[in-house]
Design a protein around this motif. Sequence first.
Motif, PDB file in Angstrom:
ATOM      1  N   ARG A 278       0.834  -1.200   0.000  1.00 13.27           N
ATOM      2  CA  ARG A 278       0.000   0.000   0.000  1.00 13.27           C
ATOM      3  C   ARG A 278       0.871   1.253   0.000  1.00 13.27           C
ATOM      4  N   ASP A 279       0.234   2.392  -0.141  1.00  8.60           N
ATOM      5  CA  ASP A 279       0.916   3.688  -0.167  1.00  8.60           C
ATOM      6  C   ASP A 279       1.943   3.735  -1.290  1.00  8.60           C
ATOM      7  N   VAL A 280       1.468   3.475  -2.516  1.00 11.80           N
ATOM      8  CA  VAL A 280       2.315   3.546  -3.705  1.00 11.80           C
ATOM      9  C   VAL A 280       1.946   4.807  -4.484  1.00 11.80           C
ATOM     10  N   LYS A 281       2.957   5.625  -4.770  1.00 13.61           N
ATOM     11  CA  LYS A 281       2.748   6.877  -5.486  1.00 13.61           C
ATOM     12  C   LYS A 281       3.447   6.813  -6.838  1.00 13.61           C
ATOM     13  N   LEU A 282       3.016   7.673  -7.749  1.00 10.93           N
ATOM     14  CA  LEU A 282       3.598   7.740  -9.084  1.00 10.93           C
ATOM     15  C   LEU A 282       4.380   9.040  -9.261  1.00 10.93           C
ATOM     16  N   TYR A 283       5.638   8.933  -9.685  1.00 10.58           N
ATOM     17  CA  TYR A 283       6.353  10.115 -10.171  1.00 10.58           C
ATOM     18  C   TYR A 283       5.927  10.287 -11.619  1.00 10.58           C
ATOM     19  N   ASP A 284       4.989  11.169 -11.841  1.00 11.85           N
ATOM     20  CA  ASP A 284       4.270  11.254 -13.107  1.00 11.85           C
ATOM     21  C   ASP A 284       5.175  11.673 -14.265  1.00 11.85           C
ATOM     22  N   GLY A 285       6.026  12.661 -14.064  1.00  6.72           N
ATOM     23  CA  GLY A 285       6.910  13.106 -15.143  1.00  6.72           C
ATOM     24  C   GLY A 285       7.938  12.073 -15.525  1.00  6.72           C
ATOM     25  N   SER A 286       8.310  11.252 -14.555  1.00  8.16           N
ATOM     26  CA  SER A 286       9.211  10.124 -14.747  1.00  8.16           C
ATOM     27  C   SER A 286      10.514  10.529 -15.436  1.00  8.16           C
ATOM     28  N   TRP A 287      11.140   9.575 -16.135  1.00  6.57           N
ATOM     29  CA  TRP A 287      12.484   9.793 -16.642  1.00  6.57           C
ATOM     30  C   TRP A 287      12.547  10.932 -17.659  1.00  6.57           C
ATOM     31  N   THR A 288      11.541  11.081 -18.495  1.00 10.21           N
ATOM     32  CA  THR A 288      11.563  12.138 -19.509  1.00 10.21           C
ATOM     33  C   THR A 288      11.649  13.510 -18.857  1.00 10.21           C
ATOM     34  N   GLU A 289      10.826  13.766 -17.860  1.00 15.65           N
ATOM     35  CA  GLU A 289      10.883  15.054 -17.172  1.00 15.65           C
ATOM     36  C   GLU A 289      12.219  15.211 -16.451  1.00 15.65           C
ATOM     37  N   TRP A 290      12.688  14.145 -15.808  1.00 19.43           N
ATOM     38  CA  TRP A 290      13.940  14.237 -15.050  1.00 19.43           C
ATOM     39  C   TRP A 290      15.106  14.647 -15.957  1.00 19.43           C
ATOM     40  N   VAL A 291      15.233  13.995 -17.103  1.00 18.29           N
ATOM     41  CA  VAL A 291      16.333  14.300 -18.022  1.00 18.29           C
ATOM     42  C   VAL A 291      16.211  15.705 -18.589  1.00 18.29           C
ATOM     43  N   MET A 292      14.999  16.124 -18.889  1.00 22.18           N
ATOM     44  CA  MET A 292      14.799  17.430 -19.511  1.00 22.18           C
ATOM     45  C   MET A 292      14.959  18.587 -18.530  1.00 22.18           C
ATOM     46  N   ARG A 293      14.786  18.314 -17.222  1.00 19.94           N
ATOM     47  CA  ARG A 293      14.811  19.415 -16.253  1.00 19.94           C
ATOM     48  C   ARG A 293      16.032  19.423 -15.345  1.00 19.94           C
ATOM     49  N   SER A 294      16.641  18.287 -15.099  1.00 19.91           N
ATOM     50  CA  SER A 294      17.689  18.230 -14.090  1.00 19.91           C
ATOM     51  C   SER A 294      19.081  18.372 -14.698  1.00 19.91           C
ATOM     52  N   ASP A 295      20.054  18.638 -13.836  1.00 19.73           N
ATOM     53  CA  ASP A 295      21.452  18.742 -14.250  1.00 19.73           C
ATOM     54  C   ASP A 295      21.940  17.376 -14.740  1.00 19.73           C
ATOM     55  N   PRO A 296      22.754  17.343 -15.817  1.00 14.12           N
ATOM     56  CA  PRO A 296      23.256  16.052 -16.308  1.00 14.12           C
ATOM     57  C   PRO A 296      23.986  15.220 -15.250  1.00 14.12           C
ATOM     58  N   SER A 297      24.511  15.873 -14.226  1.00 15.29           N
ATOM     59  CA  SER A 297      25.199  15.137 -13.163  1.00 15.29           C
ATOM     60  C   SER A 297      24.236  14.250 -12.369  1.00 15.29           C
ATOM     61  N   LEU A 298      22.935  14.495 -12.487  1.00 18.50           N
ATOM     62  CA  LEU A 298      21.950  13.716 -11.769  1.00 18.50           C
ATOM     63  C   LEU A 298      21.395  12.554 -12.603  1.00 18.50           C
ATOM     64  N   VAL A 299      22.051  12.298 -13.747  1.00 16.08           N
ATOM     65  CA  VAL A 299      21.743  11.124 -14.571  1.00 16.08           C
ATOM     66  C   VAL A 299      22.814  10.072 -14.295  1.00 16.08           C
ATOM     67  N   ILE A 300      22.401   8.934 -13.752  1.00 12.71           N
ATOM     68  CA  ILE A 300      23.326   7.895 -13.339  1.00 12.71           C
ATOM     69  C   ILE A 300      23.360   6.758 -14.366  1.00 12.71           C
ATOM     70  N   LYS A 301      24.551   6.303 -14.699  1.00 12.38           N
ATOM     71  CA  LYS A 301      24.727   5.152 -15.595  1.00 12.38           C
ATOM     72  C   LYS A 301      25.151   3.940 -14.775  1.00 12.38           C
ATOM     73  N   GLY A 302      24.900   2.744 -15.309  1.00 13.72           N
ATOM     74  CA  GLY A 302      25.288   1.519 -14.640  1.00 13.72           C
ATOM     75  C   GLY A 302      24.365   1.200 -13.474  1.00 13.72           C
ATOM     76  N   ARG A 303      24.811   0.302 -12.600  1.00 14.93           N
ATOM     77  CA  ARG A 303      24.071  -0.063 -11.392  1.00 14.93           C
ATOM     78  C   ARG A 303      24.826   0.424 -10.183  1.00 14.93           C
ATOM     79  N   GLU A 304      24.100   0.972  -9.220  1.00 12.58           N
ATOM     80  CA  GLU A 304      24.739   1.467  -8.007  1.00 12.58           C
ATOM     81  C   GLU A 304      25.109   0.306  -7.084  1.00 12.58           C
TER      82      GLU A 304
END
Length: 304
Positions: A278-304
Amino acid sequence: MSLTKLITPKAFVELLQKETSRRVVPVDSTWYLPNVNRSGKQEFLNQERIPHAVFFDIDSVKDANSPYPHMVPNLATFNKSMSELGLQRSDVLVVYDRIGNFSAPRCAWTLALFGHPSVYLLNNYNLYKRAGYSLDTTKRTAYSEFPRTDYKSDVDLIKEKVVSYEDMLQLVQHGELAQHFNVYDARPLGRFDGSVPEPRPGLSSGHIMGVQPLPFKELLEPESGAFPQSPEDMKCKLNEVMAKLKVSYNPQLPTIVMCGTGVSACIILTALELAGIRDVKLYDGSWTEWVMRSDPSLVIKGRE
């Protein structure tokens, strides 16, 4: 609170036969990724559909002022769209897409987000068709055969069920996202780790720090694309996938889901809720919004 109820093809057909006090309306919400070059909207008019279905277009029932795809509409836009389809608050809506369970979970989630009283997700069209149930193959000229109504809902669960870019950004910048939420990305692993390009030209692939991969196809039956029907089977499937992917779940934390544009995220949202989370929320803008709005340094490649 779970927003989604599954219904099997057999139970749907029985409901059509037994329900006498309310209309049971199939809702086709077929949508394709842009690189597929197919239109669910046009196919609805020219190809097969469940009899008496209306077409819910997630490309148009959205926030038209946003530059990002499929952002959730406001209540007035939702009411207007439902009115144009000739739907009534008393209708039992059974949502499907002709892919299986791809865009239908997003449509069902939207209908429930704005408080439609009775919404089911057909599990699923492939099984309905395989069982030989009725199909309408005539060409249509309209997206609904019902006259326009005055649909009015006063329910709006956006604040409770949707996470904004600003919320995500603050958590990520403070390194607190994984501390406060389980966060899962429904995209395929290649897009998540940055080794495969996004289907939308010009967008970098990768993921947000603190987010874990949970590819939606892993949670569906491989042949039909159906969800495991029982909560027990869904929970078992979810546990198996998380173990295979080395993905963790903390039951003490709420959960956020995302994907490319907020469509396939609703598949894993549905799976999580069906499994009892329960208590599941949606980040509606998702990856498209994140890439278009955030600094490139906040785009992570690979697995953490």
